[in-house]
Design an enzyme around this catalytic site. Structure first.
Site, PDB file in Angstrom:
ATOM      1  CB  CYS A  25      48.317  40.633  42.028  1.00 29.68           C
ATOM      2  SG  CYS A  25      49.096  39.160  42.688  1.00 29.68           S
ATOM      3  CG  ASN A  32      49.005  41.500  38.400  1.00 27.97           C
ATOM      4  OD1 ASN A  32      47.620  41.828  38.797  1.00 27.97           O
ATOM      5  ND2 ASN A  32      49.790  40.594  38.901  1.00 27.97           N
ATOM      6  CE  LYS A  77      44.902  37.658  35.057  1.00 28.46           C
ATOM      7  NZ  LYS A  77      45.851  36.605  34.877  1.00 28.46           N
TER       8      LYS A  77
END
Lengths: 248, 304
Positions: free
Chosen positions: B130, B127, B165
């Site tokens: 975020c 991630n 991501k």
């Protein structure tokens, strides 16, 4: 938790912005006081949580107040239409037996308390229900049950004692063994004072997304050791011990 | 003969192209109703960090037109607790488990990778995007250099496939995607939430977070469409998928698998619905597999 498409049996105005919705109960699970249902309304992306006010084999009832787009659309739903429902969601009020208990609330907080009062009565409790409203019109007499001691207050004095229901409760000369509350945050905060001596259980509200404990959107702060942890209103609640909550 | 929906993501074989997105389904040990595990390819956990994180104070969520904004703030119990108490249950329940991780520094990423790599994990999702997390006032995936650096150091530590991501909140997502690939990414996840703001005038406050839901689908499609042209690794497409036709759109523009996110909150039976639509679509259009429709409305660029 189940998902059911439920038929609307009744969707009526109680008074002001308050409505009473009755759905056909096609759930297998038994709902308990404090549980809520998560309703999908029209094209609104997220569901809306509502406490259960009435539950039996045939019917599930909620009381709602029109506060925004979702509840305004709900208001327009007619008898015979269907709603997409998740339930039962959340935890429930612990039920004591043969005690002198106090139930106190106002606004839509009344909804879970009506269901609760019925069950507490069934278990042999001596139930005192402190019911606060702004005006006499906002006391839903038709939803009240027999065999319960009701004490009313209205802000304008149009029915019962004039003033805040907490003040009426505070000056009431009875010793209760358990207190249950729901409604405005200010009332719930005040009830916390009593939690040093007797159990105080309150149902809290928050914005929710999933309603099943996955998104962590609806958390509130709960005491842990000397600090706090975030607990989910939808899964760990909505009923908490008043002594556990750290109010913002 | 029954059609199957098997796909491969690099070296990973999945029973189904439907992947449960990070942050939507908790840590995976919860008893999630309405999900038939046989119809999903993998679950991605809520993001795990090195130390426990409490998450953000309220407000955390708000509904918008055709979507929602969240700023949960990566509430999680930390990697040690996760691996000891949660992961074993998750491993038993799902055939393919992808663990999402994030860190405040390169060192933290490396430390987490060392810990999670000891167990049988099917993939790690980084991630880097975020929007609720301030990493030197910038997300890692807003910088090609940082993306390359983090992906490379993670890849040096593990043999587990790495999914990266990315945030759509960049000037040119193709550049970031190329950096991730050059750093060694095995798979890309596109897209994370889009920065957004909601005004709650009843409570007189704003909710400054990440937008998800059907309103972001065109942005997700555009990112997948653009990135597909310039990378040679598979893409998991996500953002605003609420039905089978949305999923098909993502496949047609280049996604090899698709992620189910907040659409699950609106319709908890979304997995069954999409699965059924996909099967019918393949049958109707005489496709033998999902693979045949990947990128049909797109093309790879020869020289980029």
């Amino acid at each position: 938790m189940e998902r059911k498409i439920c038929k609307i049996l009744k969707n009526e105005n109680l008074s002001g912005n308050y409505y009473f919705l009755i759905l056909e109960n096609n759930f297998k699970k038994i709902f308990k006081p404090g549980n809520f249902i998560h309703i999908k309304i029209g094209n609104n992306f997220l569901r809306r949580p509502f406490s259960i006010a009435l539950f039996d084999r045939e019917k599930i009832g909620i009381i709602y107040k029109v506060v925004g787009k979702g509840t305004d659309e709900l208001r327009k739903k007619k008898k015979g239409e269907f709603l997409d429902i998740l339930g039962p969601c959340g935890n429930f009020f612990p039920i004591y037996k043969n005690k002198k208990v106090c139930i106190i609330g106002g606004g839509t907080g009344i909804a879970p308390l009506i269901f609760l009062s019925k069950v507490l009565k069934k278990y042999g409790n001596d139930v005192y229900f402190f019911y606060g409203a702004r005006d006499k019109n906002l006391i839903f007499f038709k939803l009240l049950l027999t065999g319960i001691n009701y004490i009313f207050s209205t802000d304008n004095g149009s029915y019962g004692k004039k003033g805040n229901i907490f003040d009426v409760f505070k000056n009431f000369e009875e010793n209760f063994q358990v207190i249950y509350g729901a409604g405005p945050e200010i009332l719930l905060k005040k009830l916390s004072i009593y939690s040093e001596n007797i159990p105080v259980y309150i149902s809290v509200e928050n914005y929710m997304a999933c309603g099943m404990g996955l998104c962590y959107g609806c958390v509130i702060r709960i005491r842990k050791n000397n600090g706090y942890e975030y607990k989910r209103v939808c899964k760990d609640g909505p009923v908490f011990k008043a002594s556990e909550i750290i109010w913002d | 003969m029954g059609l199957n929906l098997e796909i491969t993501l690099g070296k990973i074989k999945l029973n189904s192209p439907l992947i449960l997105c990070s942050g939507i389904f908790g840590f995976g040990n919860e008893n999630i109703k309405f999900i038939d595990e046989r119809k999903i390819g993998a679950i991605v956990t809520k993001t795990i960090t090195y130390e426990p994180w409490p998450g953000n104070p309220q407000p955390r969520i708000y509904e918008t037109n055709y979507g929602m904004i969240n700023r949960i703030g990566l509430q999680n119990p930390g990697v040690f607790y996760f691996m000891r108490n949660i992961f074993p249950k998750l491993r038993k329940k799902y055939k393919r488990v992808f663990v999402s991780i994030s860190g405040r520094s390169e060192k933290e990423f490396v430390e987490i990778i060392k810990i999670v790599s000891k167990k049988r994990i099917d993939a790690i999702e980084l991630n880097l995007s975020c929007p609720n997390f301030e990493n030197e006032k910038k997300m890692i995936s807003q910088s090609s250099e940082l993306t390359f650096k983090i992906v490379k150091s993670v890849k040096n530590e593990t043999d587990i496939p790495v999914i990266v991501k990315l945030t759509p909140n960049v000037t040119e997502i193709k550049e970031i995607a190329i950096s991730a690939e050059e750093g060694g990414a095995d798979i890309l996840s596109l897209i994370n939430t889009i920065k957004g703001l909601a005004v709650d005038f009843k409570k007189m406050r704003v909710i400054d977070g990440g937008l998800s839901g059907p309103s972001i689908k065109p942005v997700g499609l555009k990112c997948v469409y653009d990135v597909y042209k310039v990378v040679n690794i598979p893409i998991i497409g996500m953002g605003g998928i609420t039905c089978g036709l949305d999923a098909i759109e993502y496949f047609l523009v280049g996604a090899s698998a698709i992620g189910i996110g907040s659409g699950f909150y609106s319709n908890p039976q979304i997995i069954d619905d999409i699965y059924k639509t996909l099967k019918n679509f393949l049958r109707k259009n005489k496709f033998k597999s999902i693979r045949e429709m990947i990128g049909l409305l797109n093309e790879k660029k020869e020289n980029f």
